[in-house]
Each structure stands twice: as C-alpha cells, then as structure tokens.
Design a protein around this motif. Sequence first.
Motif, mmCIF file in Angstrom:
data_model
loop_
_atom_site.group_PDB
_atom_site.id
_atom_site.type_symbol
_atom_site.label_atom_id
_atom_site.label_comp_id
_atom_site.label_asym_id
_atom_site.label_seq_id
_atom_site.Cartn_x
_atom_site.Cartn_y
_atom_site.Cartn_z
ATOM 1 N N SER A 7 0.834 -1.203 0.000
ATOM 2 C CA SER A 7 0.000 0.000 0.000
ATOM 3 C C SER A 7 0.867 1.252 0.000
ATOM 4 O O SER A 7 0.555 2.230 -0.680
ATOM 5 N N ALA A 8 1.951 1.208 0.752
ATOM 6 C CA ALA A 8 2.873 2.347 0.785
ATOM 7 C C ALA A 8 3.514 2.555 -0.586
ATOM 8 O O ALA A 8 3.678 3.690 -1.034
ATOM 9 N N HIS A 9 3.856 1.457 -1.255
ATOM 10 C CA HIS A 9 4.445 1.579 -2.590
ATOM 11 C C HIS A 9 3.444 2.163 -3.579
ATOM 12 O O HIS A 9 3.792 3.023 -4.390
ATOM 13 N N LEU A 10 2.204 1.712 -3.530
ATOM 14 C CA LEU A 10 1.171 2.258 -4.415
ATOM 15 C C LEU A 10 0.982 3.751 -4.155
ATOM 16 O O LEU A 10 0.868 4.542 -5.100
ATOM 17 N N ALA A 11 0.968 4.135 -2.881
ATOM 18 C CA ALA A 11 0.814 5.550 -2.527
ATOM 19 C C ALA A 11 2.000 6.362 -3.031
ATOM 20 O O ALA A 11 1.830 7.474 -3.544
ATOM 21 N N GLU A 12 3.206 5.808 -2.918
ATOM 22 C CA GLU A 12 4.404 6.492 -3.403
ATOM 23 C C GLU A 12 4.335 6.706 -4.919
ATOM 24 O O GLU A 12 4.630 7.796 -5.423
ATOM 25 N N LEU A 13 3.923 5.679 -5.639
ATOM 26 C CA LEU A 13 3.812 5.787 -7.094
ATOM 27 C C LEU A 13 2.739 6.802 -7.490
ATOM 28 O O LEU A 13 2.941 7.599 -8.415
ATOM 29 N N ALA A 14 1.621 6.792 -6.795
ATOM 30 C CA ALA A 14 0.544 7.750 -7.088
ATOM 31 C C ALA A 14 1.010 9.174 -6.804
ATOM 32 O O ALA A 14 0.691 10.102 -7.565
ATOM 33 N N GLU A 15 1.792 9.356 -5.737
ATOM 34 C CA GLU A 15 2.307 10.688 -5.421
ATOM 35 C C GLU A 15 3.266 11.178 -6.500
ATOM 36 O O GLU A 15 3.210 12.337 -6.918
ATOM 37 N N LEU A 16 4.130 10.305 -6.981
ATOM 38 C CA LEU A 16 5.044 10.675 -8.072
ATOM 39 C C LEU A 16 4.254 11.072 -9.315
ATOM 40 O O LEU A 16 4.590 12.045 -9.990
ATOM 41 N N ARG A 17 3.221 10.307 -9.617
ATOM 42 C CA ARG A 17 2.357 10.620 -10.768
ATOM 43 C C ARG A 17 1.744 12.009 -10.614
ATOM 44 O O ARG A 17 1.752 12.811 -11.536
ATOM 45 N N ASP A 18 1.226 12.287 -9.421
ATOM 46 C CA ASP A 18 0.512 13.537 -9.175
ATOM 47 C C ASP A 18 1.436 14.751 -9.141
ATOM 48 O O ASP A 18 1.002 15.859 -9.457
ATOM 49 N N ARG A 19 2.697 14.557 -8.756
ATOM 50 C CA ARG A 19 3.648 15.676 -8.658
ATOM 51 C C ARG A 19 4.288 16.044 -9.992
ATOM 52 O O ARG A 19 4.885 17.099 -10.124
ATOM 53 N N ALA A 20 4.183 15.170 -10.979
ATOM 54 C CA ALA A 20 4.876 15.389 -12.251
ATOM 55 C C ALA A 20 4.294 16.578 -13.009
ATOM 56 O O ALA A 20 3.102 16.850 -12.953
ATOM 57 N N ALA A 21 5.176 17.245 -13.734
ATOM 58 C CA ALA A 21 4.787 18.433 -14.503
ATOM 59 C C ALA A 21 3.961 18.083 -15.740
ATOM 60 O O ALA A 21 3.135 18.873 -16.176
ATOM 61 N N ASP A 22 4.209 16.902 -16.309
ATOM 62 C CA ASP A 22 3.485 16.496 -17.515
ATOM 63 C C ASP A 22 3.405 14.967 -17.565
ATOM 64 O O ASP A 22 4.080 14.285 -16.792
ATOM 65 N N PRO A 23 2.579 14.427 -18.463
ATOM 66 C CA PRO A 23 2.402 12.972 -18.522
ATOM 67 C C PRO A 23 3.695 12.205 -18.781
ATOM 68 O O PRO A 23 3.892 11.115 -18.252
ATOM 69 N N GLU A 24 4.580 12.776 -19.579
ATOM 70 C CA GLU A 24 5.836 12.087 -19.888
ATOM 71 C C GLU A 24 6.730 11.996 -18.656
ATOM 72 O O GLU A 24 7.320 10.957 -18.379
ATOM 73 N N GLN A 25 6.806 13.081 -17.902
ATOM 74 C CA GLN A 25 7.599 13.067 -16.672
ATOM 75 C C GLN A 25 6.984 12.093 -15.673
ATOM 76 O O GLN A 25 7.693 11.352 -14.985
ATOM 77 N N ALA A 26 5.665 12.074 -15.587
ATOM 78 C CA ALA A 26 4.978 11.149 -14.678
ATOM 79 C C ALA A 26 5.304 9.705 -15.052
ATOM 80 O O ALA A 26 5.616 8.889 -14.174
ATOM 81 N N LEU A 27 5.252 9.402 -16.334
ATOM 82 C CA LEU A 27 5.543 8.054 -16.802
ATOM 83 C C LEU A 27 6.972 7.653 -16.432
ATOM 84 O O LEU A 27 7.204 6.577 -15.867
ATOM 85 N N HIS A 28 7.926 8.528 -16.699
ATOM 86 C CA HIS A 28 9.322 8.228 -16.381
ATOM 87 C C HIS A 28 9.521 8.060 -14.875
ATOM 88 O O HIS A 28 10.172 7.118 -14.427
ATOM 89 N N SER A 29 8.955 8.961 -14.087
ATOM 90 C CA SER A 29 9.128 8.902 -12.631
ATOM 91 C C SER A 29 8.536 7.629 -12.041
ATOM 92 O O SER A 29 9.164 6.962 -11.214
ATOM 93 N N VAL A 30 7.333 7.287 -12.465
ATOM 94 C CA VAL A 30 6.657 6.109 -11.908
ATOM 95 C C VAL A 30 7.342 4.824 -12.371
ATOM 96 O O VAL A 30 7.558 3.908 -11.570
ATOM 97 N N LEU A 31 7.707 4.739 -13.644
ATOM 98 C CA LEU A 31 8.393 3.540 -14.123
ATOM 99 C C LEU A 31 9.726 3.354 -13.399
ATOM 100 O O LEU A 31 10.077 2.234 -13.015
ATOM 101 N N THR A 32 10.457 4.439 -13.206
ATOM 102 C CA THR A 32 11.745 4.358 -12.506
ATOM 103 C C THR A 32 11.552 3.917 -11.058
ATOM 104 O O THR A 32 12.246 3.021 -10.572
ATOM 105 N N ALA A 33 10.594 4.518 -10.379
ATOM 106 C CA ALA A 33 10.341 4.151 -8.982
ATOM 107 C C ALA A 33 9.915 2.689 -8.880
ATOM 108 O O ALA A 33 10.396 1.953 -8.000
ATOM 109 N N TYR A 34 9.040 2.247 -9.768
ATOM 110 C CA TYR A 34 8.592 0.859 -9.733
ATOM 111 C C TYR A 34 9.760 -0.093 -9.989
ATOM 112 O O TYR A 34 9.899 -1.124 -9.315
ATOM 113 N N ALA A 35 10.622 0.251 -10.947
ATOM 114 C CA ALA A 35 11.783 -0.599 -11.234
ATOM 115 C C ALA A 35 12.682 -0.720 -10.008
ATOM 116 O O ALA A 35 13.186 -1.809 -9.704
ATOM 117 N N PHE A 36 12.875 0.381 -9.283
ATOM 118 C CA PHE A 36 13.717 0.317 -8.088
ATOM 119 C C PHE A 36 13.035 -0.441 -6.954
ATOM 120 O O PHE A 36 13.710 -1.117 -6.168
#
Length: 146
Positions: A7-36
């Motif tokens: 649940s904490a990981h899902l919340a972290e990913l959702a927060e990264l998505r919501d903080r991103a400036a644009d959809p491309e940045q959100a995609l990169h941030s969330v994919l990177t976080a999930y990979a780590f």
Amino acid sequence: MYGPGRSAHLAELAELRDRAADPEQALHSVLTAYAFICHHRGNDTSEIAALVHRGKPIARAQRQLTELFSGLLSRAAADGRLHSDAPSDELANYCLHALAAAAAAPDPAAVHRLVDLTLMGLGLRTDRHGHHTRPPDAHRPTMHHH
C-alpha cells in the motif's frame, strides 16, 4: 510490490504521478520508482511466498497497480507523447512485466537501462540526461531474426 508495504508503494507511485509536470515526466518517474521497488525486493523471499499464496489483497494491489500504469499511459498517449495501437491496459502489463526484471539487475545503472529500454518499447527514447525524445517512425529500429 506484493509483500508488506504494498500500500505504501502504491501511494508512493501515485504521489510521483501527481507531482509530475506532464504525462511524460509522470511516466518516467513512476516507471523508474517501480523498477527500483522491484530491484530492492529482488532477494526478498517473503515476496516469493506472497506470490505463491495470492489472495484478494494481492489481486487488488495488482489491479490498482495496473490501473495506475494504464492511466499514465492513456494520458501520455492523449498528450501525443506515445502512440500505439495497443490498449493502455496491455501496455501497462508490458511495463509491469518488463520492469519486474529489475529484481535481477546487478546495480542501479542496470535498473536505469531497463527503464530506458521499457520506455523505448513504448515509443519513447531517452538521452543521456533522462530526457525523452520520440524517434521519427521512419528511423525506428527493427529487429531482424536470423
């Protein structure tokens, strides 16, 4: 993503998505976080036990993760950052399975290469600084089977 803290990981990913400036940045941030997340859980045997003993909470977490990725991909496509004839839920599954390979990555650099490879598979390309550029279709590399 399936063991304690999912649940904490899902919340972290959702927060990264919501903080991103644009959809491309959100995609990169969330994919990177999930990979780590996958990379760090790589040797955690409780994750394997959780996969063997799947239950409703596991299935719900997997569905939420797929929905999060699918939404990101839909927004990136609507923004013109990615194009595909595949539905966003299929692309989400592609990303999740591709990035799961980060569990076996030997180091953080390998995790970043895996993220870049996954993004290229979606039609995005990164430069050395993590900035994405979409290659012209005419110059898209093709795979040759011998």
